[in-house]
Design an enzyme around this catalytic site. Structure first.
Site, mmCIF file in Angstrom:
data_model
loop_
_atom_site.group_PDB
_atom_site.id
_atom_site.type_symbol
_atom_site.label_atom_id
_atom_site.label_comp_id
_atom_site.label_asym_id
_atom_site.label_seq_id
_atom_site.Cartn_x
_atom_site.Cartn_y
_atom_site.Cartn_z
ATOM 1 N N GLU A 30 0.830 -1.204 0.000
ATOM 2 C CA GLU A 30 0.000 0.000 0.000
ATOM 3 C C GLU A 30 0.863 1.252 0.000
ATOM 4 O O GLU A 30 2.055 1.191 0.330
ATOM 5 C CB GLU A 30 -0.956 0.016 1.194
ATOM 6 C CG GLU A 30 -0.297 0.129 2.531
ATOM 7 C CD GLU A 30 -1.337 0.274 3.644
ATOM 8 O OE1 GLU A 30 -1.731 1.411 3.916
ATOM 9 O OE2 GLU A 30 -1.739 -0.756 4.215
ATOM 10 N N LYS A 46 2.650 4.646 1.080
ATOM 11 C CA LYS A 46 3.118 5.165 2.372
ATOM 12 C C LYS A 46 2.796 6.652 2.391
ATOM 13 O O LYS A 46 3.415 7.440 1.662
ATOM 14 C CB LYS A 46 4.620 4.927 2.531
ATOM 15 C CG LYS A 46 5.115 5.329 3.903
ATOM 16 C CD LYS A 46 6.542 4.860 4.108
ATOM 17 C CE LYS A 46 7.012 5.091 5.535
ATOM 18 N NZ LYS A 46 6.799 6.441 6.012
ATOM 19 N N ASP A 104 2.483 10.490 3.412
ATOM 20 C CA ASP A 104 3.380 11.439 4.051
ATOM 21 C C ASP A 104 2.563 12.196 5.091
ATOM 22 O O ASP A 104 2.055 13.287 4.830
ATOM 23 C CB ASP A 104 3.928 12.381 2.976
ATOM 24 C CG ASP A 104 5.303 12.877 3.331
ATOM 25 O OD1 ASP A 104 5.781 12.526 4.425
ATOM 26 O OD2 ASP A 104 5.885 13.608 2.524
ATOM 27 N N TYR A 129 -5.865 7.011 7.316
ATOM 28 C CA TYR A 129 -6.012 5.626 6.870
ATOM 29 C C TYR A 129 -5.377 4.719 7.920
ATOM 30 O O TYR A 129 -4.283 5.013 8.411
ATOM 31 C CB TYR A 129 -5.293 5.384 5.540
ATOM 32 C CG TYR A 129 -6.082 5.826 4.330
ATOM 33 C CD1 TYR A 129 -7.403 5.429 4.144
ATOM 34 C CD2 TYR A 129 -5.498 6.636 3.363
ATOM 35 C CE1 TYR A 129 -8.130 5.831 3.028
ATOM 36 C CE2 TYR A 129 -6.215 7.041 2.244
ATOM 37 C CZ TYR A 129 -7.527 6.634 2.091
ATOM 38 O OH TYR A 129 -8.244 7.029 0.994
ATOM 39 N N LYS A 169 10.955 3.606 -1.085
ATOM 40 C CA LYS A 169 10.711 5.039 -1.226
ATOM 41 C C LYS A 169 10.684 5.470 -2.686
ATOM 42 O O LYS A 169 11.379 4.901 -3.529
ATOM 43 C CB LYS A 169 11.806 5.841 -0.491
ATOM 44 C CG LYS A 169 11.874 5.583 0.997
ATOM 45 C CD LYS A 169 10.576 5.851 1.688
ATOM 46 C CE LYS A 169 10.421 7.063 2.502
ATOM 47 N NZ LYS A 169 11.345 7.643 3.329
ATOM 48 N N CYS A 174 13.282 47.102 -17.503
ATOM 49 C CA CYS A 174 13.121 45.762 -18.055
ATOM 50 C C CYS A 174 14.484 45.182 -18.442
ATOM 51 O O CYS A 174 15.246 45.835 -19.171
ATOM 52 C CB CYS A 174 12.201 45.828 -19.267
ATOM 53 S SG CYS A 174 12.102 44.269 -20.151
ATOM 54 N N CYS A 179 14.382 44.983 -22.549
ATOM 55 C CA CYS A 179 14.350 46.132 -23.472
ATOM 56 C C CYS A 179 14.700 47.452 -22.797
ATOM 57 O O CYS A 179 14.781 48.475 -23.459
ATOM 58 C CB CYS A 179 12.980 46.239 -24.135
ATOM 59 S SG CYS A 179 11.692 46.796 -23.004
ATOM 60 N N CYS A 225 6.890 45.127 -17.512
ATOM 61 C CA CYS A 225 7.674 45.968 -18.402
ATOM 62 C C CYS A 225 6.691 46.801 -19.199
ATOM 63 O O CYS A 225 5.703 46.281 -19.722
ATOM 64 C CB CYS A 225 8.493 45.081 -19.330
ATOM 65 S SG CYS A 225 8.947 45.909 -20.847
ATOM 66 N N CYS A 270 9.445 45.510 -26.668
ATOM 67 C CA CYS A 270 10.222 44.583 -25.846
ATOM 68 C C CYS A 270 10.354 43.232 -26.557
ATOM 69 O O CYS A 270 9.345 42.598 -26.877
ATOM 70 C CB CYS A 270 9.521 44.411 -24.499
ATOM 71 S SG CYS A 270 10.330 43.214 -23.449
HETATM 72 O O1 I6G Z 1 5.059 4.299 9.088
HETATM 73 C C1 I6G Z 1 4.317 3.383 8.488
HETATM 74 C C2 I6G Z 1 3.555 3.721 7.408
HETATM 75 C C3 I6G Z 1 2.780 2.791 6.778
HETATM 76 C C4 I6G Z 1 4.323 2.057 8.978
HETATM 77 C C5 I6G Z 1 3.539 1.092 8.321
HETATM 78 C C6 I6G Z 1 2.763 1.484 7.222
HETATM 79 O O2 I6G Z 1 2.036 0.561 6.634
HETATM 80 C C7 I6G Z 1 1.315 0.921 5.486
HETATM 81 N N1 I6G Z 1 3.535 -0.174 8.760
HETATM 82 C C8 I6G Z 1 4.281 -0.512 9.812
HETATM 83 C C9 I6G Z 1 4.277 -1.903 10.256
HETATM 84 C C10 I6G Z 1 5.063 0.430 10.459
HETATM 85 N N2 I6G Z 1 5.081 1.706 10.036
HETATM 86 C C11 I6G Z 1 5.890 0.077 11.594
#
Ligand code: I6G
Length: 676
Positions: A114, A116, A118, A224, A315, A409, A412, A427, A433
């Site tokens: 899935e 990750k 931010d 989530y 990543k 400018c 020109c 300008c 120009c």
């Molecule tokens: O920091 C995390 C983001 C997403 C996670 C994670 C994750 O699963 C989608 N899963 C685990 C087991 C851990 N950190 C430790």
């Protein structure tokens, strides 16, 4: 028999929970907002009347509590671990190999995969199905108690749905701010002159760490679930993906992008697919997480220091990096707007090396507090132009230089002016120009302007780059030889272009005025000017007061017109164009109401203008614009979507034209009527 207050409260709570879930998690509401409001208000009223029946899991108990003085510390009963990272495919392959070696198996492993997100990792504790606490990860062992804040997130269930949940269930997940919510929050902050957030993650973190949860309640946060912490009194399925299914059934949102992949190749394909989708996702992600799906295998794999051996975060290239601002240059655009562009020490970000970033305008530079020489954070997300998002002020060198808007400018040498009401500096050189020349020529040649067929964007670039055309009148001095020598231009095409240039000399005054590309003078204004003044000479002689007497012209347009027309260099260009043979039929000002006595009907949608604009222009020419079709209607102008009015016109044999017909009518009413 009437329901007891307690029964009614229970029924309302469970109905509202269900509707919250449908609305915030499934995105499938089944009642209207006002019906929802009625249920909610009824519950609030009953709880006010019977305070002893108010419980913490009631949907009324989300909206912000009294401010805290500090967050309490919470010890996690099961530590919140971190994940090892894979930065390249090789790292992921090595992770998979190590897992196989430990398991002493060659069979492809099944992974739950899935995105990750931010965001901010959180742990939500449910006891007997009711949310009792929420904590941040902190150092993994101890986090901060953010229960009151998490309760305000609409997609967090205050009570679990369905049945079968363990008596104690800790759900781990990620709180994030969707990109759209982040943009809206920042837009509002900019409007109010407040500090803006650098990225959605910082905005989510800042919102969750509010001591006043009423502020959190106003922030567009979502979450989530991605795993479990402590569990007591219950059994769970055998795989991670099944647990995620169960969590979904209990009302916790689970990322819909999650999949189960078999073996390395499947994982690799998922990585590729998600990398392509990354920019379109409604939230920021920094990679993907792959977990060995079977819990028995997870157990056998165990942990190394603080990270599981059964999971890895693969990543994506980072979207933000640090670099140095070397210089700021000012680019001059189509309308003369000066855009500051950051020249950066090259840096690899978002998968490419960048050395430039837009700075938008001087206000943005002020907002960032940016100086040349500064260390900055740059961000490149998807295909979006790289941005400077913040300055690392602690690293400012002693010789950092302030960034100043040039007075002249850079292209020109004309003065640069800044409208105090607008962030943009421009300008004032207009057609003189060079930076504005290409765009001005493209506009001049466009279909709705001088309509020079074959003189497209690429050819204009070639002509200007080859030094054959600088100013508009140069077009009319081009020779066959000049054109034929250009790349990818045979003699035949060259001849066609020359013929089109020659043909463009026979035009109309409105088209010519529009073609000059005067700021804020679009087709409609050009037409209004032409019909009001009747001749170029009369327009050139007009002062501000006379200009403002034109129906379409207000103070702003008048000031742009005066600035353009009073510039001696622009006057010379206009004279040169006319001297080269551009001409148009005379416009009789006295008879400038050519549609007097005509009744017109507009129906359907128009592309080049709104119906109101079209109506105004037609009325300006003397027409009566009616809302219904009758035998007295002279003409119906029908765009796409026209319905009964079009049918009636056809039944009454009233002439009907489309938008092209409308344009012809506005450009030369007399000629149009003669043809009708
Ligand atoms: O920091 C995390 C983001 C997403 C996670 C994670 C994750 O699963 C989608 N899963 C685990 C087991 C851990 N950190 C430790």
């Amino acid at each position: 028999m009437a329901a007891s207050p307690s029964n009614e409260i229970d029924a309302l709570k469970s109905a509202i929970r269900e509707h919250n879930h449908r609305y915030y998690v499934l995105d499938e509401p089944s009642i209207t907002d006002s019906e929802y409001d009625r249920l909610f208000q009824r519950l609030q009223a009953l709880e006010a009347q019977y305070p002893e029946l108010k419980t913490p899991d009631s949907p009324t108990q989300r909206v912000g509590a009294a401010p805290l003085s500090a967050f309490a510390q919470v010890r996690h009963s099961v530590p919140m671990l971190s994940l090892d990272n894979a930065f390249a495919e090789d790292d992921f392959v090595a992770f998979d190999r190590r897992a196989h070696e430990r398991l002493k198996s060659d069979a492809p492993l099944q992974y739950a995969c899935e995105p990750k997100l931010d965001g901010i990792a959180v742990s939500l504790r449910y006891e007997h199905g009711v949310l009792v606490s929420a904590a941040t990860r902190g150092d993994g062992t101890t986090g901060e108690d953010i229960t009151v804040n998490v309760r305000t997130i609409p997609s967090v269930p205050l009570a679990l749905m369905g049945k079968g949940w363990p008596a104690v269930l800790e759900v781990r997940g990620e709180v994030f701010m969707p990109k759209a919510g982040f943009e809206a929050l920042n837009a509002k902050a900019r409007q109010n002159g407040d500090k803006v957030f650098v990225n959605p993650r910082n905005a989510a973190a800042g919102s969750l760490r509010q001591l006043d949860s009423r502020i959190t309640a106003q922030r567009p946060l979502d979450w989530y679930a991605y795993g479990l912490g402590s569990i007591e009194g219950g059994t769970l399925p055998d795989t991670h993906s099944e647990v995620m299914q169960a969590l979904r059934g209990w009302g916790c949102p689970v990322n819909p992008e999650a999949v189960v992949a078999n073996g390395l190749e499947d994982c690799h394909r998922y990585y590729q697919r998600m990398q392509e989708r990354r920019a379109q996702l409604p939230y920021d992600i920094d990679g993907l997480v792959f977990k060995v799906n079977r819990f028995d295998l997870q157990e056998r794999l165990g942990f190394v220091s603080r990270a599981p051996r059964w999971a890895i975060a693969w990543k994506f290239p980072a979207q933000e990096e640090m670099t140095r601002l070397l210089d700021v240059e000012f680019q001059v655009g189509r309308t003369g707007a000066l855009t500051p562009v950051a020249r950066l020490e090259p840096v690899f970000v978002g998968g490419v090396t960048i050395s430039n970033a837009t700075l938008h305008n001087m206000d943005e530079i002020g907002r960032l507090g940016l100086c040349c020489g500064d260390t900055v954070i740059v961000r490149r997300a998807g295909d979006v132009i790289p941005q400077v998002v913040s300055v690392v002020t602690e690293r400012r060198p002693a010789d950092a230089r302030a960034i100043v808007l040039p007075a002249y400018c850079p292209v020109c040498g004309s003065p640069v002016e800044r409208d105090p009401e607008q962030a943009v500096a421009r300008c004032m050189g207009g057609l003189v120009c060079a930076a504005q020349q290409k765009e001005a020529i493209k506009h001049f040649a466009a279909r709705r302007a001088m309509d020079i067929e074959g003189l497209g964007s690429k050819l204009v670039d070639q002509l200007v780059d080859a030094g054959l055309v600088r100013h508009l009148p140069d077009l009319y001095r081009l020779q066959l030889q000049d054109l034929a020598e250009l790349d990818r231009m045979g003699e035949k095409s060259a001849l066609n272009v020359l013929q089109a240039i020659e043909a463009s000399k026979a035009t109309t005054l409105p088209r010519f005025l529009f073609a000059l590309g005067i700021r804020e003078v679009g087709e409609a204004t050009a037409r209004a000017l032409a019909h009001h003044f009747g001749s170029l000479e009369a327009l050139l002689a007009a002062d501000e007061q006379r200009l403002q007497a034109v129906p379409d012209v207000g103070p702003v347009v008048a000031s742009h017109l005066l600035a353009f027309l009073n510039d001696e260099r622009n006057r010379l260009i206009i004279k040169d164009l006319v001297d080269s043979g551009i001409h148009w039929p005379a416009i009789e000002v006295a008879a400038s109401k050519p549609l007097d006595g005509k009744t017109l009907v507009l129906t359907g949608t128009l592309e080049s203008m709104t119906r109101d604009e079209a109506k105004e222009q037609l009325q300006g020419l003397g027409a009566k614009v009616s809302g219904s079709v009758s035998a007295k209607t002279d003409l119906v102008i029908a765009g796409p979507g026209a319905g009964s009015k079009l049918a009636k016109a056809e039944a009454l044999a009233v002439p009907v034209v489309d938008e092209k017909g409308l344009q012809d009518l506005l450009a030369d009413p007399a000629a149009f009527l003669a043809r009708l």
